[in-house]
Design a protein around this motif. Structure first.
Motif, short mmCIF file in Angstrom:
data_model
loop_
_atom_site.label_atom_id
_atom_site.label_comp_id
_atom_site.label_asym_id
_atom_site.label_seq_id
_atom_site.Cartn_x
_atom_site.Cartn_y
_atom_site.Cartn_z
N ARG A 1 34.58 55.98 -75.12
CA ARG A 1 34.06 57.05 -74.17
C ARG A 1 32.93 56.35 -73.47
N GLU A 2 32.03 55.74 -74.03
CA GLU A 2 30.73 55.08 -73.19
C GLU A 2 30.77 54.03 -72.34
N SER A 3 32.06 53.44 -72.39
CA SER A 3 32.48 52.14 -71.61
C SER A 3 31.52 51.14 -72.15
N LEU A 4 31.57 51.09 -73.34
CA LEU A 4 30.69 49.79 -73.87
C LEU A 4 31.39 49.01 -74.87
N VAL A 5 33.04 48.74 -74.62
CA VAL A 5 33.64 47.89 -75.36
C VAL A 5 33.59 46.46 -74.87
N GLU A 6 33.30 46.02 -73.64
CA GLU A 6 33.17 44.90 -73.35
C GLU A 6 31.84 44.19 -73.81
N ALA A 7 30.88 45.16 -73.82
CA ALA A 7 29.56 44.62 -74.20
C ALA A 7 29.48 44.38 -75.94
N PHE A 8 30.06 45.32 -76.42
CA PHE A 8 30.52 45.25 -77.90
C PHE A 8 31.05 44.02 -78.23
N ILE A 9 32.14 43.42 -77.58
CA ILE A 9 33.00 42.41 -77.78
C ILE A 9 32.33 41.01 -77.58
N SER B 1 29.13 40.53 -77.41
CA SER B 1 27.84 40.52 -78.35
C SER B 1 28.44 40.03 -79.82
N LEU B 2 29.63 40.29 -79.97
CA LEU B 2 30.43 39.86 -81.34
C LEU B 2 30.39 38.29 -81.28
N CYS B 3 31.41 37.99 -80.19
CA CYS B 3 31.58 36.64 -79.90
C CYS B 3 30.74 35.46 -79.42
N PRO C 1 28.53 33.71 -80.94
CA PRO C 1 28.28 32.39 -81.67
C PRO C 1 29.43 31.58 -81.52
N ILE C 2 30.52 32.11 -80.94
CA ILE C 2 31.60 31.08 -80.58
C ILE C 2 31.47 30.20 -79.51
N ASP C 3 30.92 30.68 -78.42
CA ASP C 3 30.55 29.81 -77.47
C ASP C 3 29.38 30.31 -76.45
N ARG C 4 28.25 29.94 -76.87
CA ARG C 4 27.09 30.58 -76.17
C ARG C 4 27.07 30.44 -74.63
N PRO C 5 27.31 29.23 -74.13
CA PRO C 5 27.46 29.23 -72.64
C PRO C 5 28.24 30.35 -72.01
N THR C 6 29.46 30.62 -72.59
CA THR C 6 30.34 31.70 -72.15
C THR C 6 29.43 33.09 -72.35
N PHE C 7 28.81 33.34 -73.43
CA PHE C 7 28.07 34.49 -73.58
C PHE C 7 27.09 34.76 -72.53
N ALA C 8 25.98 33.42 -72.39
CA ALA C 8 25.08 33.28 -71.45
C ALA C 8 25.54 33.98 -69.84
N GLN C 9 26.82 33.34 -69.65
CA GLN C 9 27.21 33.57 -68.37
C GLN C 9 27.54 35.17 -68.12
N TRP C 10 28.04 35.73 -69.25
CA TRP C 10 28.21 37.07 -69.15
C TRP C 10 26.98 37.83 -69.14
N LEU C 11 26.08 37.54 -69.99
CA LEU C 11 24.78 38.38 -70.31
C LEU C 11 23.76 38.50 -68.97
N ILE C 12 23.94 37.41 -68.09
CA ILE C 12 23.14 37.32 -67.06
C ILE C 12 23.35 38.36 -66.02
N LYS C 13 24.68 38.70 -66.10
CA LYS C 13 25.32 39.87 -65.09
C LYS C 13 25.42 41.20 -65.79
N ASN C 14 25.12 40.98 -67.25
CA ASN C 14 25.57 42.55 -68.01
C ASN C 14 24.34 42.76 -68.76
N ARG C 15 23.19 42.04 -68.63
CA ARG C 15 22.13 42.50 -69.62
C ARG C 15 21.82 43.99 -69.90
N THR C 16 21.92 44.66 -68.83
CA THR C 16 21.62 46.04 -68.82
C THR C 16 22.68 46.85 -69.76
N GLU C 17 24.02 46.17 -69.58
CA GLU C 17 25.09 46.96 -70.51
C GLU C 17 24.88 46.54 -72.03
N GLN C 18 24.19 45.46 -72.26
CA GLN C 18 24.08 45.10 -73.75
C GLN C 18 23.07 45.95 -74.13
#
Length: 358
Positions: free
Chosen positions: A313-321, A323-325, A327-344
């Motif tokens: 409902r809050e369109s937070l599925v991507e941020a949730f997933i 955030s969960l993942c 530790p698996i690959d931090r560079p991939t997470f870092a690339q996502w976070l640069i664009k989506n910090r406000t969503e997290q």
């Protein structure tokens, strides 16, 4: 005249009585402060692993106040840490006979744990049942009961008790972790995904996070096998089946169908992943699908379903997933976070201010 004499006598009595009463109250308060100071010192020693020193402080406190339940509880707790189970049991049982207001949940949890460690599960369960009847809002008592049942290989009863714990706490990571673990053992696939993801999100323990992510990835991959270039659906054997297990096959079938039909570029989901980035990509894709299934399937009737409905409902599925993942690959997470910090940030704000406050 009679009234005046009575008034004088009353005043005289008050003058003589007041200092005595004040003195007794002062003495009682002083003793309580001394006992508290000794207990605090004992706790500090315990936390440093200096158990004998802790016990020495508790014994001093016990001499000052032999009927103090907290003192006896702390002694039982330290003896348990020393693995002196007989003395731990003796002091824990003694504490239950005293006024234990404020420490009942911890006290009964400890008493049951000692019985369990002594190889007396029936006695442990009797304690938990009695305690939960007195403290129906406890999450720790049913959690400990579930651990006892797991040691007895009674998955159904363990599952029933862990549900009671979860109903009383949305942030006790151990309860949600074991709920996900038990669900995976029992073939309750909607619950497996729901609680394993949730416990990963709320956990602060690296070992729980690693174990959960490994189980989510490994379990999901195992649902489809490739033999001689032929793709086959694989229904895992479960330790204990119940009435829900047959219904849950529909959920499993949906996951298996996704694994066979979906692709990640040129890769099939059932292909082996050669890098951590590919593992993370796989899990992000499958968990997004699993969240939608969990949120709206009729096969799960748990309060946790509302959490996943809220994410959608809050369109937070991507941020949730992501955030969960992380530790698996931090560079991939870092690339996502640069664009989506406000969503997290919005995810954690929603979780703390809306979900936990419901």
């Amino acid at each position: 005249m009679k009234k005046s004499i009575a008034l004088i006598l009353a005043l005289v009595a008050t003058l003589f009585a007041a200092p005595n009463a004040t003195s007794k109250a002062s003495s009682k308060a002083s003793k309580a402060e001394a006992v508290k100071k000794l207990v605090d010192q004992g706790v500090q020693f315990h936390e440093q692993g200096q158990y004998d020193e802790a016990l020495a402080k508790y014994k001093e406190a016990e001499k000052k106040d032999p009927k103090n339940a907290l003192v006896k509880y702390e002694m039982a707790f330290t003896y348990h840490a020393k693995r002196d189970l007989d003395k731990s049991l003796s002091y824990a049982k003694a504490a239950t006979k005293l006024k234990a207001e404020g420490i009942e949940e911890n006290l009964y949890s400890l008493l049951g744990t000692v019985y369990d460690d002594k190889g007396m599960p029936d006695s442990a369960l009797a304690v938990y049942r009695e305690a939960f009847a007195k403290l129906p809002n406890s999450f720790n008592i049913p959690y400990n009961a579930s651990i006892t049942y797991m040691r007895m290989n009674n998955a159904d009863s363990a599952y029933a008790w862990i549900k009671r714990s979860i109903n009383n706490s949305r942030v006790h990571e151990g309860s949600h972790y074991y709920m996900g673990f038990l669900a995976s053992q029992m073939g309750k696939w909607p619950q497996f995904y729901a609680y394993t993801m949730y416990s990963t999100f709320i956990s602060k323990k690296a070992e729980i996070i690693r174990d959960n992510l490994s189980r989510l990835y490994g379990r999901t991959k195992s649902f489809v096998l490739v033999k001689d270039k032929k793709v086959e659906m694989n229904t895992p054997k479960i330790k204990q089946a119940d009435s829900d297990s047959t219904v849950n096959n529909e959920f499993l079938l949906a996951i298996q169908t996704i694994l066979i039909t979906d692709t990640l570029g040129k890769r099939k989901l059932y292909d082996q992943d050669s890098t951590s980035a590919q593992q993370m990509e796989f899990l992000i894709h499958i968990l997004e699908k699993a969240i939608k299934l969990v949120a709206f399937t009729d096969e799960i009737n748990d309060p946790i379903q509302r959490f996943y409905q809220g994410l959608i409902r809050e369109s937070l599925v991507e941020a949730f997933i992501y955030s969960l993942c992380e530790p698996i690959d931090r560079p991939t997470f870092a690339q996502w976070l640069i664009k989506n910090r406000t969503e997290q940030a919005r995810l954690y704000q929603w979780f703390n201010k809306e979900w936990l406050m419901l």
